[in-house]
Enzyme design. Sequence first.
Site, mmCIF file in Angstrom:
data_model
loop_
_atom_site.group_PDB
_atom_site.id
_atom_site.type_symbol
_atom_site.label_atom_id
_atom_site.label_comp_id
_atom_site.label_asym_id
_atom_site.label_seq_id
_atom_site.Cartn_x
_atom_site.Cartn_y
_atom_site.Cartn_z
ATOM 1 N N HIS A 197 0.837 -1.205 0.000
ATOM 2 C CA HIS A 197 0.000 0.000 0.000
ATOM 3 C C HIS A 197 0.872 1.255 0.000
ATOM 4 O O HIS A 197 1.858 1.333 0.728
ATOM 5 C CB HIS A 197 -0.897 0.027 1.240
ATOM 6 C CG HIS A 197 -2.057 -0.925 1.153
ATOM 7 N ND1 HIS A 197 -3.117 -0.897 2.026
ATOM 8 C CD2 HIS A 197 -2.321 -1.925 0.279
ATOM 9 C CE1 HIS A 197 -3.987 -1.840 1.698
ATOM 10 N NE2 HIS A 197 -3.518 -2.483 0.650
ATOM 11 N N LYS B 162 1.978 -0.794 15.305
ATOM 12 C CA LYS B 162 3.411 -0.932 15.580
ATOM 13 C C LYS B 162 3.807 -2.170 16.369
ATOM 14 O O LYS B 162 4.994 -2.495 16.447
ATOM 15 C CB LYS B 162 3.919 0.300 16.354
ATOM 16 C CG LYS B 162 3.932 1.581 15.546
ATOM 17 C CD LYS B 162 4.837 1.457 14.345
ATOM 18 C CE LYS B 162 4.805 2.700 13.471
ATOM 19 N NZ LYS B 162 5.167 2.415 12.078
ATOM 20 N N PRO C 70 -3.090 -0.482 19.407
ATOM 21 C CA PRO C 70 -2.944 -0.956 18.024
ATOM 22 C C PRO C 70 -3.147 0.122 16.948
ATOM 23 O O PRO C 70 -2.877 -0.129 15.777
ATOM 24 C CB PRO C 70 -4.023 -2.039 17.908
ATOM 25 C CG PRO C 70 -4.998 -1.742 18.988
ATOM 26 C CD PRO C 70 -4.246 -1.086 20.095
ATOM 27 N N TYR D 241 4.531 6.141 10.171
ATOM 28 C CA TYR D 241 3.684 4.981 9.895
ATOM 29 C C TYR D 241 4.427 3.944 9.054
ATOM 30 O O TYR D 241 4.377 2.756 9.349
ATOM 31 C CB TYR D 241 2.404 5.445 9.184
ATOM 32 C CG TYR D 241 1.312 4.406 9.139
ATOM 33 C CD1 TYR D 241 0.534 4.140 10.260
ATOM 34 C CD2 TYR D 241 1.066 3.679 7.975
ATOM 35 C CE1 TYR D 241 -0.462 3.181 10.230
ATOM 36 C CE2 TYR D 241 0.075 2.720 7.931
ATOM 37 C CZ TYR D 241 -0.687 2.473 9.060
ATOM 38 O OH TYR D 241 -1.673 1.519 9.019
ATOM 39 N N TYR E 252 -8.701 4.842 8.488
ATOM 40 C CA TYR E 252 -8.796 5.157 9.923
ATOM 41 C C TYR E 252 -9.875 6.220 10.057
ATOM 42 O O TYR E 252 -9.772 7.281 9.447
ATOM 43 C CB TYR E 252 -7.470 5.715 10.443
ATOM 44 C CG TYR E 252 -6.392 4.679 10.615
ATOM 45 C CD1 TYR E 252 -6.208 4.038 11.837
ATOM 46 C CD2 TYR E 252 -5.554 4.335 9.564
ATOM 47 C CE1 TYR E 252 -5.207 3.088 12.012
ATOM 48 C CE2 TYR E 252 -4.549 3.380 9.739
ATOM 49 C CZ TYR E 252 -4.383 2.763 10.962
ATOM 50 O OH TYR E 252 -3.395 1.820 11.132
HETATM 51 P P1 RFL Z 1 2.983 -12.837 20.987
HETATM 52 O O1 RFL Z 1 2.537 -12.841 19.551
HETATM 53 O O2 RFL Z 1 1.983 -12.578 22.035
HETATM 54 O O3 RFL Z 1 3.672 -14.251 21.222
HETATM 55 C C1 RFL Z 1 4.009 -14.699 22.520
HETATM 56 C C2 RFL Z 1 3.969 -16.222 22.537
HETATM 57 O O4 RFL Z 1 4.406 -16.691 23.803
HETATM 58 C C3 RFL Z 1 3.575 -17.762 24.199
HETATM 59 N N1 RFL Z 1 3.660 -17.894 25.666
HETATM 60 C C4 RFL Z 1 4.362 -18.876 26.280
HETATM 61 N N2 RFL Z 1 5.089 -19.902 25.800
HETATM 62 C C5 RFL Z 1 5.681 -20.742 26.698
HETATM 63 N N3 RFL Z 1 5.561 -20.594 28.057
HETATM 64 C C6 RFL Z 1 4.828 -19.554 28.580
HETATM 65 N N4 RFL Z 1 4.718 -19.435 29.886
HETATM 66 C C7 RFL Z 1 4.201 -18.650 27.681
HETATM 67 N N5 RFL Z 1 3.418 -17.548 27.836
HETATM 68 C C8 RFL Z 1 3.104 -17.121 26.611
HETATM 69 C C9 RFL Z 1 2.199 -17.366 23.688
HETATM 70 O O5 RFL Z 1 1.323 -18.485 23.571
HETATM 71 C C10 RFL Z 1 2.564 -16.753 22.338
HETATM 72 O O6 RFL Z 1 2.543 -17.705 21.302
HETATM 73 O O7 RFL Z 1 4.181 -11.811 21.220
HETATM 74 P P2 RFL Z 1 5.303 -11.239 20.223
HETATM 75 O O8 RFL Z 1 6.002 -12.359 19.498
HETATM 76 O O9 RFL Z 1 6.079 -10.290 21.009
HETATM 77 O O10 RFL Z 1 4.514 -10.469 19.058
HETATM 78 C C11 RFL Z 1 3.837 -9.268 19.339
HETATM 79 C C12 RFL Z 1 2.595 -9.147 18.451
HETATM 80 O O11 RFL Z 1 1.830 -10.315 18.568
HETATM 81 C C13 RFL Z 1 1.742 -7.927 18.822
HETATM 82 O O12 RFL Z 1 2.558 -6.833 19.166
HETATM 83 C C14 RFL Z 1 0.840 -7.502 17.657
HETATM 84 O O13 RFL Z 1 -0.133 -8.454 17.389
HETATM 85 C C15 RFL Z 1 0.171 -6.173 17.978
HETATM 86 N N6 RFL Z 1 -0.751 -5.719 16.934
HETATM 87 C C16 RFL Z 1 -0.293 -5.125 15.786
HETATM 88 N N7 RFL Z 1 1.039 -4.990 15.550
HETATM 89 C C17 RFL Z 1 1.491 -4.484 14.371
HETATM 90 O O14 RFL Z 1 2.718 -4.338 14.192
HETATM 91 N N8 RFL Z 1 0.652 -4.090 13.364
HETATM 92 C C18 RFL Z 1 -0.691 -4.214 13.485
HETATM 93 O O15 RFL Z 1 -1.402 -3.906 12.537
HETATM 94 C C19 RFL Z 1 -1.218 -4.711 14.745
HETATM 95 N N9 RFL Z 1 -2.534 -4.841 14.932
HETATM 96 C C20 RFL Z 1 -2.132 -5.900 17.097
HETATM 97 C C21 RFL Z 1 -3.012 -5.436 16.078
HETATM 98 C C22 RFL Z 1 -2.651 -6.534 18.214
HETATM 99 C C23 RFL Z 1 -4.008 -6.690 18.332
HETATM 100 N N10 RFL Z 1 -4.471 -7.356 19.480
HETATM 101 C C24 RFL Z 1 -5.222 -8.548 19.392
HETATM 102 C C25 RFL Z 1 -3.864 -7.034 20.746
HETATM 103 C C26 RFL Z 1 -4.366 -5.586 16.184
HETATM 104 C C27 RFL Z 1 -4.889 -6.179 17.334
HETATM 105 C C28 RFL Z 1 -6.364 -6.274 17.461
HETATM 106 C C1 PHB Z 2 -5.066 -4.868 10.835
HETATM 107 O O1 PHB Z 2 -5.130 -4.977 9.592
HETATM 108 O O2 PHB Z 2 -5.341 -5.802 11.581
HETATM 109 C C2 PHB Z 2 -4.664 -3.584 11.452
HETATM 110 C C3 PHB Z 2 -4.304 -2.533 10.632
HETATM 111 C C4 PHB Z 2 -3.918 -1.311 11.192
HETATM 112 C C5 PHB Z 2 -3.912 -1.170 12.570
HETATM 113 C C6 PHB Z 2 -4.270 -2.231 13.391
HETATM 114 C C7 PHB Z 2 -4.647 -3.443 12.835
HETATM 115 O O3 PHB Z 2 -3.555 0.019 13.103
#
Ligand code: RFL
Ligand code: PHB
Length: 393
Positions: free
Chosen positions: A75, A300, A296, A387, A204
């Site tokens: 994008h 980032k 979120p 961004y 957004y």
């Molecule tokens: P994770 O992905 O949470 O992975 C951690 C892993 O550790 C495991 N775990 C254990 N394993 C063994 N023993 C234990 N005691 C344990 N405790 C936990 C878990 O099961 C899991 O598999 O962390 P990591 O790798 O640091 O990754 C971070 C990302 O997942 C997170 O920052 C993003 O998803 C945040 N986020 C977004 N980030 C972006 O860069 N761009 C986005 O567009 C974006 N959108 C989002 C998001 C997060 C969202 N939610 C659900 C919070 C949108 C949403 C809605």
């Molecule tokens: C997504 O596509 O899940 C998404 C995109 C932008 C955001 C958060 C989540 O800021």
Amino acid sequence: MKELRTQVAIVGAGPAGLLLGHLLERSGIESIILERRSREYVERRVRAGVIEHGIANLLDESGAGQRMREVGLVHHGVEVRFERRSHRIPLTELSGGKSITVYGQQEVVKDLVRLRLDAGAPIVFDAAVTALDGLSSGEPTVSVSAPEGDVLVRCDFVAGCDGSFGVSHHALPANVARRHERTFPTAWLGILAEAPPAAEELIYCRHENGFALYSMRSPTLSRLYLGVRPDERLEDWSDGRIWDELSTRLATDEGAVVNRGPILERGITAMRTVVIEPMRYGALFLAGDAAHIVPPTGAKGMNLALADVRVLAEALHESIMSHNDTLLDSYSDTCLERVWRAQEFSNYMTQMLHPSFDDEFENGVQTARLRQLVNSREAATVLARSYVDLNSL
Ligand code: RFL
Ligand code: PHB
């Protein structure tokens, strides 16, 4: 009890743990990844979708970016919508030619799991880490509860990549760790739907009913979010109510539409922000959500997680291969500089786009900020550069 020995014990098979394992494996360092959940579970967890320019390059350069390049959506802009009007921020034009790639987090996870298994390197699923010991003694151990029985992993380093609900960050003693936390008075209700996205770029949107975000995963899959109250219950949101509310918030005077379809996945996520300083204690290094959470709205979280492990992999390589600890010693400071930048940006985006229901002063400031953003090339440039690539500012 069964005992294993490795150079780096990695707790968690999210994006951070998996990319770290992959980068270490490429530089000849042994690791074991310990993951509490099943492979199926981690590969299905729908979360982030936006990959920054530099992070997409990192995945590519490490050999993990092939499928992202094939099917990820590149994008060159995003839309900001408020007062029923849409405004495009030309990301690529304002950032010196950079772009974002829309590619689901679970796809990144699948790619990295496959690479690891193909390389014959160990990931133990269904293995919950229960304790980290000896972190400051030079003989770290990781206690694991696995289906075949308890395991003790002896190692030189522990990478705490176990997210915000993991155990690693609790291993920092209270007199070492400083924890900064804020909770926002809003949550996100997110859906993944089998519906062709009605727009080519992310939208957004600020509406007086609340925030909305139009995103996508492919030409046939839409990913949408609604800002809702933190105590909102998913059971109170029928499919019809979700779609009607999305249509109301995303409506424009030009007649913008939202394409509806079967909802494949839904969830409500509280919005909070956390920073733990320092990101190191002895042999333990925290990375990703284990050390920091951002709201979120700035997209980032995953990018920060992957950026942390890029620094960590290089620092471990220098320490293990060249007995030079300079990079390990600066790991926490190096990462925290970017983490605070991401906090600043994510908080700016969050505060600008989520209307207040009881503070008209706040709403006035938000609208003024949005108007400035769409009327000032300078303001739009700051957003665009942050961004697409936080490192560029
Ligand atoms: P994770 O992905 O949470 O992975 C951690 C892993 O550790 C495991 N775990 C254990 N394993 C063994 N023993 C234990 N005691 C344990 N405790 C936990 C878990 O099961 C899991 O598999 O962390 P990591 O790798 O640091 O990754 C971070 C990302 O997942 C997170 O920052 C993003 O998803 C945040 N986020 C977004 N980030 C972006 O860069 N761009 C986005 O567009 C974006 N959108 C989002 C998001 C997060 C969202 N939610 C659900 C919070 C949108 C949403 C809605
Ligand atoms: C997504 O596509 O899940 C998404 C995109 C932008 C955001 C958060 C989540 O800021």
